[in-house]
Design an enzyme around this catalytic site. Structure first.
Site, PDB file in Angstrom:
ATOM      1  N   ILE A  40      22.870  -3.602   9.315  1.00 37.14           N
ATOM      2  CA  ILE A  40      22.837  -4.287   8.014  1.00 37.14           C
ATOM      3  C   ILE A  40      22.775  -3.298   6.852  1.00 37.14           C
ATOM      4  CG2 ILE A  40      21.523  -5.921   6.581  1.00 37.14           C
ATOM      5  CD1 ILE A  40      20.816  -7.357   9.303  1.00 37.14           C
ATOM      6  N   ALA A  99      14.791  -8.612   5.740  1.00 35.79           N
ATOM      7  CA  ALA A  99      14.594  -8.141   7.123  1.00 35.79           C
ATOM      8  C   ALA A  99      13.479  -8.942   7.814  1.00 35.79           C
ATOM      9  CB  ALA A  99      14.321  -6.649   7.128  1.00 35.79           C
ATOM     10  N   ARG A 100      12.254  -8.523   7.672  1.00 36.64           N
ATOM     11  CA  ARG A 100      11.142  -9.232   8.288  1.00 36.64           C
ATOM     12  C   ARG A 100       9.910  -9.115   7.404  1.00 36.64           C
ATOM     13  NH1 ARG A 100      14.171 -11.750  10.675  1.00 36.64           N
ATOM     14  NH2 ARG A 100      14.487 -11.936  12.919  1.00 36.64           N
ATOM     15  N   ASP A 132      13.454 -13.281   1.598  1.00 31.55           N
ATOM     16  CA  ASP A 132      14.040 -14.302   2.480  1.00 31.55           C
ATOM     17  C   ASP A 132      13.152 -14.600   3.686  1.00 31.55           C
ATOM     18  OD1 ASP A 132      16.395 -15.923   3.300  1.00 31.55           O
ATOM     19  OD2 ASP A 132      16.540 -14.483   4.949  1.00 31.55           O
ATOM     20  N   GLU A 156       6.444 -19.338   8.374  1.00 27.88           N
ATOM     21  CA  GLU A 156       7.619 -20.106   7.969  1.00 27.88           C
ATOM     22  C   GLU A 156       7.546 -21.501   8.567  1.00 27.88           C
ATOM     23  OE1 GLU A 156      11.142 -17.841   8.889  1.00 27.88           O
ATOM     24  OE2 GLU A 156      10.529 -16.172   7.641  1.00 27.88           O
ATOM     25  N   HIS A 194      14.600 -18.167   4.595  1.00 35.80           N
ATOM     26  CA  HIS A 194      15.077 -17.452   5.785  1.00 35.80           C
ATOM     27  C   HIS A 194      16.502 -17.902   6.137  1.00 35.80           C
ATOM     28  CE1 HIS A 194      13.814 -15.258   9.696  1.00 35.80           C
ATOM     29  NE2 HIS A 194      15.110 -15.098   9.452  1.00 35.80           N
TER      30      HIS A 194
HETATM   31  N1  LIG Z   1      16.978 -12.706   7.239  1.00 36.59           N
HETATM   32  C1  LIG Z   1      17.757 -12.944   8.257  1.00 36.59           C
HETATM   33  O1  LIG Z   1      18.266 -14.050   8.401  1.00 36.59           O
HETATM   34  C2  LIG Z   1      18.050 -11.853   9.232  1.00 36.59           C
HETATM   35  C3  LIG Z   1      19.133 -11.985  10.121  1.00 36.59           C
HETATM   36  C4  LIG Z   1      19.415 -10.946  10.998  1.00 36.59           C
HETATM   37  C5  LIG Z   1      18.618  -9.823  11.023  1.00 36.59           C
HETATM   38  N2  LIG Z   1      17.561  -9.746  10.188  1.00 36.59           N
HETATM   39  C6  LIG Z   1      16.688  -8.564  10.186  1.00 36.59           C
HETATM   40  O2  LIG Z   1      17.324  -7.484   9.489  1.00 36.59           O
HETATM   41  C7  LIG Z   1      16.709  -6.246   9.898  1.00 36.59           C
HETATM   42  C8  LIG Z   1      17.753  -5.161  10.125  1.00 36.59           C
HETATM   43  O3  LIG Z   1      18.573  -5.528  11.208  1.00 36.59           O
HETATM   44  P1  LIG Z   1      19.732  -4.558  11.741  1.00 36.59           P
HETATM   45  O4  LIG Z   1      20.595  -5.387  12.629  1.00 36.59           O
HETATM   46  O5  LIG Z   1      20.350  -3.809  10.626  1.00 36.59           O
HETATM   47  O6  LIG Z   1      18.864  -3.555  12.618  1.00 36.59           O
HETATM   48  P2  LIG Z   1      19.338  -2.166  13.226  1.00 36.59           P
HETATM   49  O7  LIG Z   1      18.531  -1.965  14.446  1.00 36.59           O
HETATM   50  O8  LIG Z   1      20.825  -2.105  13.348  1.00 36.59           O
HETATM   51  O9  LIG Z   1      18.915  -1.113  12.099  1.00 36.59           O
HETATM   52  C9  LIG Z   1      17.596  -0.722  11.870  1.00 36.59           C
HETATM   53  C10 LIG Z   1      17.627   0.698  11.353  1.00 36.59           C
HETATM   54  O10 LIG Z   1      16.306   1.077  11.003  1.00 36.59           O
HETATM   55  C11 LIG Z   1      16.149   2.453  11.314  1.00 36.59           C
HETATM   56  N3  LIG Z   1      14.729   2.788  11.417  1.00 36.59           N
HETATM   57  C12 LIG Z   1      13.877   2.545  12.439  1.00 36.59           C
HETATM   58  N4  LIG Z   1      12.643   2.994  12.128  1.00 36.59           N
HETATM   59  C13 LIG Z   1      12.723   3.516  10.883  1.00 36.59           C
HETATM   60  C14 LIG Z   1      11.773   4.126  10.018  1.00 36.59           C
HETATM   61  N5  LIG Z   1      10.515   4.285  10.364  1.00 36.59           N
HETATM   62  N6  LIG Z   1      12.205   4.526   8.799  1.00 36.59           N
HETATM   63  C15 LIG Z   1      13.494   4.371   8.418  1.00 36.59           C
HETATM   64  N7  LIG Z   1      14.457   3.823   9.210  1.00 36.59           N
HETATM   65  C16 LIG Z   1      14.061   3.397  10.421  1.00 36.59           C
HETATM   66  C17 LIG Z   1      16.905   2.618  12.619  1.00 36.59           C
HETATM   67  O11 LIG Z   1      17.256   3.981  12.815  1.00 36.59           O
HETATM   68  C18 LIG Z   1      18.119   1.732  12.391  1.00 36.59           C
HETATM   69  O12 LIG Z   1      19.209   2.474  11.876  1.00 36.59           O
HETATM   70  C19 LIG Z   1      15.871  -6.604  11.131  1.00 36.59           C
HETATM   71  O13 LIG Z   1      14.524  -6.720  10.745  1.00 36.59           O
HETATM   72  C20 LIG Z   1      16.395  -7.979  11.552  1.00 36.59           C
HETATM   73  O14 LIG Z   1      15.427  -8.720  12.246  1.00 36.59           O
HETATM   74  C21 LIG Z   1      17.270 -10.728   9.292  1.00 36.59           C
HETATM   75  O1  LIG Z   2      17.348 -15.461  11.402  1.00 33.44           O
HETATM   76  C1  LIG Z   2      17.265 -14.316  11.729  1.00 33.44           C
HETATM   77  O2  LIG Z   2      16.509 -13.543  11.144  1.00 33.44           O
HETATM   78  C2  LIG Z   2      18.144 -13.844  12.814  1.00 33.44           C
HETATM   79  O3  LIG Z   2      19.009 -14.857  13.209  1.00 33.44           O
HETATM   80  C3  LIG Z   2      17.426 -13.418  14.037  1.00 33.44           C
HETATM   81  O4  LIG Z   2      16.047 -13.644  13.948  1.00 33.44           O
HETATM   82  C4  LIG Z   2      17.634 -11.998  14.291  1.00 33.44           C
HETATM   83  O5  LIG Z   2      18.934 -11.832  14.643  1.00 33.44           O
HETATM   84  P1  LIG Z   2      19.412 -10.436  15.207  1.00 33.44           P
HETATM   85  O6  LIG Z   2      19.376  -9.492  14.070  1.00 33.44           O
HETATM   86  O7  LIG Z   2      18.457 -10.072  16.273  1.00 33.44           O
HETATM   87  O8  LIG Z   2      20.795 -10.680  15.687  1.00 33.44           O
END
Ligand SMILES: NC(=O)c1ccc[n+]([C@@H]2O[C@H](COP(=O)([O-])OP(=O)(O)OC[C@H]3O[C@@H](n4cnc5c(N)ncnc54)[C@H](O)[C@@H]3O)[C@@H](O)[C@H]2O)c1
Ligand SMILES: O=C(O)[C@H](O)[C@H](O)COP(=O)(O)O
Length: 347
Positions: A184, A263-264, A288, A293, A312
């Site tokens: 992301i 993210a979270r 978000d 939630e 979310h």
């Molecule tokens: N809001 C939503 O609906 C939604 C949907 C999908 C994913 N997400 C969330 O988005 C976030 C990112 O997802 P992603 O698919 O890009 O994950 P990803 O695993 O592809 O990327 C995470 C990155 O964080 C880096 N990282 C790990 N520890 C670190 C640290 N201490 N300092 C700096 N960088 C560090 C890793 O090297 C990696 O490049 C996750 O928390 C995921 O759950 C949210």
């Molecule tokens: O809603 C979300 O945040 C996502 O659908 C889910 O929790 C995480 O999705 P992922 O990044 O693991 O594909």
């Protein structure tokens, strides 16, 4: 071609219709069985399951009874957020591979799989476009006061003056700090390049070379926090990243800067963020994801003018579940082709 038994578990997010894309694998010798996760009825249940898994871990995740009853003769399991825990793995004596149709793999006992040398495949890019669109959208919405103005107009007020108009710059003059440069974070950078923003990145786990080939700058966390107009967090939640953004980090941010969290919630000390927003130690936030939630009534965020909230939905898009299955199908085609080639070599 040798037959391989695949069990697909669909849930409130990846539906039977979407999962039917898996049928393509029949050409590769797959015999597909599809079942429903008996504990998940809708998208809300899916989100709650993800949060439970991320906060409490696989050991506390409930077992899907239908999966348990149907898995003993299966060679490949395909799941979305259904738990593939010890109980399931013990019942899967023929297991050769597991596919998770999401980026996170918290729902699978990956250490047990590693012990048994069983490959685990995931769909890490499946919602990267949806979430990165949302993060960029949030930055622009804050910059242009879109949500605030909309809110006032609904109340019949024509508000022309917002506090940030004194300092907010056009996106091509803004510096955006990205914490985490995975699926992301890297897409947010790519999209922001179209806005000509200056992009700073902190991710010690991706090489400087790999990040900087995208035309963005790698910096230390302190520099990112101190100089960015937007700080957007894109880390996975783990024991190591829990409360990554706390009192100290918010204090380092510019008083005019916005914090973006798609993210979270667990990555942030919510109390510290609330204080920073209340006391105007930062410009504002767009959020978000929440510790609880749906967001409970009376939550302090709801009374703050400098915060924009979405329920979310950053990852929600009609494309996301379809892309999940497309990625899963492609990975399985590659896997089955490799297995067939190895079998041929042995014969
Ligand atoms: N809001 C939503 O609906 C939604 C949907 C999908 C994913 N997400 C969330 O988005 C976030 C990112 O997802 P992603 O698919 O890009 O994950 P990803 O695993 O592809 O990327 C995470 C990155 O964080 C880096 N990282 C790990 N520890 C670190 C640290 N201490 N300092 C700096 N960088 C560090 C890793 O090297 C990696 O490049 C996750 O928390 C995921 O759950 C949210
Ligand atoms: O809603 C979300 O945040 C996502 O659908 C889910 O929790 C995480 O999705 P992922 O990044 O693991 O594909």
């Amino acid at each position: 071609m040798k037959e391989i038994k695949i069990l697909c578990v669909y849930d409130g997010y990846i539906t039977k219709d979407i999962m039917s894309g898996m049928k393509e694998l029949e050409k590769f010798g797959a015999h597909i069985t599809m079942i429903n996760d008996d504990q998940i009825k809708n998208v809300g249940d899916v989100t709650n399951r993800m949060l439970l898994l991320e906060q409490k871990g696989i050991a506390e995740a409930p077992t899907c009874r239908t999966l348990l009853e149907n898995c003993s003769d299966k060679e490949i399991l395909v799941v979305h957020c259904t738990s593939v825990n010890k109980e399931i793995l013990e019942a899967c004596s023929k297991l050769q591979a597991v596919v998770v149709l999401r980026g996170g793999i918290e729902n699978v006992d990956s250490s047990e799989l590693a012990k048994r040398q069983i490959p685990l495949m995931n769909a890490s890019l499946r919602s990267a476009d949806a979430v990165s669109d949302a993060a960029v959208g949030m930055m622009i919405a804050e910059n242009k006061n879109i949500a605030r103005s909309h809110h006032y107009m609904k109340e019949g007020r024509w508000v022309k003056s917002y506090i940030n108009q004194r300092y907010i710059r056009n996106m091509n003059k803004c510096t955006v700090g990205l914490i985490g440069y995975g699926a992301i974070g890297s897409r947010v950078a790519k999209k922001l390049k179209g806005f000509e923003s200056q992009i700073l990145v902190y991710d010690p786990f991706v090489s400087k070379e790999q990040i900087e080939k995208d035309g963005v700058k790698v910096v230390e966390l302190d520099q990112l926090l101190e100089t960015s107009d937007f700080v957007s967090v894109h880390l996975r939640l783990s024991d190591k990243t829990k409360k990554f953004m706390g009192k100290r980090e918010f204090a380092q941010m510019k008083k005019t800067a916005y914090f973006i969290n798609t993210a979270r919630a667990g990555l942030v000390d919510t109390e510290a963020l609330t204080d920073a927003l209340k006391n105007r130690e930062i410009g504002g936030a767009a959020i978000d994801v929440f510790d609880q939630e749906p967001l409970p009534k009376g939550h302090p965020y709801l009374n703050l003018e400098n915060v924009t909230l979405t329920s979310h939905l950053a990852g929600t898009s009609s494309d996301t579940p379809v892309v999940s299955v497309e990625i899963g199908v492609q990975k399985l085609k590659d896997y089955l082709t490799r297995m067939a080639e190895e079998d041929n070599e042995e014969d």
